[in-house]
Design a protein around this motif. Structure first.
Motif, PDB file in Angstrom:
ATOM      1  N   UNK A 294      -2.861   3.129  -9.241  1.00  0.00           N
ATOM      2  CA  UNK A 294      -3.846   2.836  -8.196  1.00  0.00           C
ATOM      3  C   UNK A 294      -4.425   1.427  -8.407  1.00  0.00           C
ATOM      4  N   UNK A 295      -4.781   1.119  -9.643  1.00  0.00           N
ATOM      5  CA  UNK A 295      -5.317  -0.212  -9.937  1.00  0.00           C
ATOM      6  C   UNK A 295      -4.282  -1.285  -9.615  1.00  0.00           C
TER       7      UNK A 295
ATOM      8  N   UNK B 247      -1.913  -1.054  -7.446  1.00  0.00           N
ATOM      9  CA  UNK B 247      -1.767  -1.121  -5.993  1.00  0.00           C
ATOM     10  C   UNK B 247      -2.827  -2.045  -5.400  1.00  0.00           C
ATOM     11  N   UNK B 248      -4.074  -1.879  -5.862  1.00  0.00           N
ATOM     12  CA  UNK B 248      -5.151  -2.724  -5.344  1.00  0.00           C
ATOM     13  C   UNK B 248      -4.878  -4.189  -5.666  1.00  0.00           C
TER      14      UNK B 248
ATOM     15  N   UNK C 297      -3.870   9.439  -5.345  1.00  0.00           N
ATOM     16  CA  UNK C 297      -5.154   8.990  -5.904  1.00  0.00           C
ATOM     17  C   UNK C 297      -6.050  10.187  -6.206  1.00  0.00           C
TER      18      UNK C 297
ATOM     19  N   UNK D  43      -7.061  -5.991   5.219  1.00  0.00           N
ATOM     20  CA  UNK D  43      -5.685  -5.911   5.697  1.00  0.00           C
ATOM     21  C   UNK D  43      -5.641  -5.697   7.202  1.00  0.00           C
TER      22      UNK D  43
ATOM     23  N   UNK E 231     -10.328  -3.578   0.698  1.00  0.00           N
ATOM     24  CA  UNK E 231      -9.015  -4.215   0.879  1.00  0.00           C
ATOM     25  C   UNK E 231      -8.369  -3.725   2.169  1.00  0.00           C
TER      26      UNK E 231
ATOM     27  N   UNK F 172     -13.637   2.233  -7.504  1.00  0.00           N
ATOM     28  CA  UNK F 172     -12.249   2.015  -7.078  1.00  0.00           C
ATOM     29  C   UNK F 172     -12.059   2.391  -5.615  1.00  0.00           C
TER      30      UNK F 172
ATOM     31  N   UNK G  74     -16.846   8.218 -15.564  1.00  0.00           N
ATOM     32  CA  UNK G  74     -15.606   8.356 -14.809  1.00  0.00           C
ATOM     33  C   UNK G  74     -15.884   8.453 -13.309  1.00  0.00           C
TER      34      UNK G  74
ATOM     35  N   UNK H 133     -13.496  -0.338  -3.522  1.00  0.00           N
ATOM     36  CA  UNK H 133     -12.628  -1.512  -3.589  1.00  0.00           C
ATOM     37  C   UNK H 133     -11.418  -1.329  -2.679  1.00  0.00           C
ATOM     38  N   UNK H 134     -10.842  -0.122  -2.752  1.00  0.00           N
ATOM     39  CA  UNK H 134      -9.696   0.227  -1.929  1.00  0.00           C
ATOM     40  C   UNK H 134     -10.050   0.091  -0.448  1.00  0.00           C
TER      41      UNK H 134
ATOM     42  N   UNK I   5       0.845  -1.184   0.000  1.00  0.00           N
ATOM     43  CA  UNK I   5       0.000   0.000   0.000  1.00  0.00           C
ATOM     44  C   UNK I   5       0.879   1.233   0.000  1.00  0.00           C
TER      45      UNK I   5
ATOM     46  N   UNK J 144      -3.626   6.808 -12.218  1.00  0.00           N
ATOM     47  CA  UNK J 144      -4.874   6.049 -12.099  1.00  0.00           C
ATOM     48  C   UNK J 144      -4.595   4.545 -12.225  1.00  0.00           C
TER      49      UNK J 144
ATOM     50  N   UNK K 169     -14.568   5.822 -10.482  1.00  0.00           N
ATOM     51  CA  UNK K 169     -13.791   6.306  -9.338  1.00  0.00           C
ATOM     52  C   UNK K 169     -14.414   5.847  -8.026  1.00  0.00           C
TER      53      UNK K 169
ATOM     54  N   UNK L 148      -2.091  -5.524  -3.399  1.00  0.00           N
ATOM     55  CA  UNK L 148      -2.545  -5.741  -2.018  1.00  0.00           C
ATOM     56  C   UNK L 148      -3.415  -6.985  -1.919  1.00  0.00           C
TER      57      UNK L 148
ATOM     58  N   UNK M  71      -4.722  11.860  -9.229  1.00  0.00           N
ATOM     59  CA  UNK M  71      -5.064  11.106 -10.441  1.00  0.00           C
ATOM     60  C   UNK M  71      -6.487  11.427 -10.891  1.00  0.00           C
ATOM     61  N   UNK M  72      -7.430  11.422  -9.928  1.00  0.00           N
ATOM     62  CA  UNK M  72      -8.823  11.665 -10.283  1.00  0.00           C
ATOM     63  C   UNK M  72      -9.022  13.085 -10.794  1.00  0.00           C
TER      64      UNK M  72
END
Lengths: 229, 61
Positions: free
Chosen positions: A207-208, A210-211, A10, B57, B53, B46, B39, B49-50, A3, A204, B43, A214, A13-14
């Motif tokens: 980030x994908x 990274x997920x 992030x 963890x 996780x 994501x 978009x 999803x983040x 992570x 971006x 976002x 993890x 990126x957005x």
């Protein structure tokens, strides 16, 4: 560990991608782009795929070297996640490029040095995927894949970046004797969207990746727990 | 007079801004809107999803 301890990248990126998607469609264009016409806007969507792919694959390459150096399995997992995400970006670039080419050059696949280089490069990365899927022994697989990755990345860059530059003829901008940014008239401000687009798309996809990394680390941890339970 | 001024201004700007078919109808904003919606949803997906996780963890530590 996988992570990245920063949230800001992030958000960045957005924000950058939102700017790219909206302003990239609205920005006034230079008038001398010839048959590309309005499709020159693909510069903000198709081209960053390749730039991002190269950046992400280079990160994967570094992590592969790190893995061979210190045998930390996490580094291999990160390298794998980055490589597969980089290839995903490359495939996005390939398919968008075929669609764009079909509509401007009249054919989805031309005999361009860049396209041929990508075809060979993608086959090499298919070999990477094959190693990941076909070797059972975890540590052997990790080492094999890392060494292979270290070899193919410089070759891939040579094939899609150096060779087309050396080529006499290419219809891709920036290679051979064809056009690049500077040849368009200076009324354009496409750079204002182009560079943020590269950073935004790359972050971006990081980030994908990274997920994915993890998730793989969690999976590995669970398997280890079951093994020693 | 006002109309005359407005017309002059528009004819000054117009050739630079809307020469192409792409934007003359103003429908390009529909495409921009749709891209924004897609978009935004990606976002949000994501981010969720983040978060999931992160939760896993924390649980497995």
């Amino acid at each position: 560990m996988a992570k990245i301890p920063y949230k800001w990248y992030k958000i960045l990126a957005v924000l950058l991608l939102g700017y790219t998607l909206i302003y990239g469609l609205l920005i006034p264009l230079p008038t001398d782009v010839g048959m590309l016409d309005e499709t020159i806007r693909n510069l903000f969507y198709h081209v960053p795929m390749w730039f991002g792919m190269m950046i992400i694959l280079m990160a994967a390459w570094i992590y592969s070297i790190l893995y061979l150096q210190n045998q930390n399995p996490k580094h291999e997992i990160i390298a794998r996640a980055l490589t597969f995400t980089g290839i995903l970006m490359g495939l996005c670039g390939l398919f968008t490029g075929m669609f764009w080419g079909y509509n401007t050059w009249g054919s989805p696949w031309t005999n361009d040095p860049k396209l041929n280089g990508v075809a060979v490069g993608m086959t090499m990365y298919a070999g990477y995927w094959l190693i990941q899927k076909s070797v059972d022994d975890g540590e052997k697989k990790a080492r094999l894949a890392s060494v292979y990755n270290i070899f193919i990345f410089p070759l891939f860059i040579a094939l899609i970046f150096v060779m087309p530059k050396l080529a006499k003829f290419s219809i891709h901008p920036g290679s051979g004797e064809s056009v690049n940014f500077k040849t368009y008239n200076k009324t354009n401000n496409m750079e204002m969207v182009f560079y943020p687009a590269i950073i935004g798309w790359t972050l971006f996809f990081v980030w994908i990746a990274e997920i994915r990394a993890r998730y793989e680390i969690l999976k590995q941890r669970k398997e280890n727990e079951e093994l020693f339970a | 007079m006002k109309n005359f001024l407005l017309n002059t201004v528009i004819s000054d700007i117009a050739p630079q801004v809307t020469e192409s078919l792409f934007r003359t109808s103003g429908k390009i904003y529909v495409v921009v809107g749709i891209l924004t919606i897609i978009f935004t949803l990606i976002t949000i997906y994501l981010i969720r999803l983040d978060a999931k996780i992160t939760k896993l963890e924390k649980a497995s530590k």
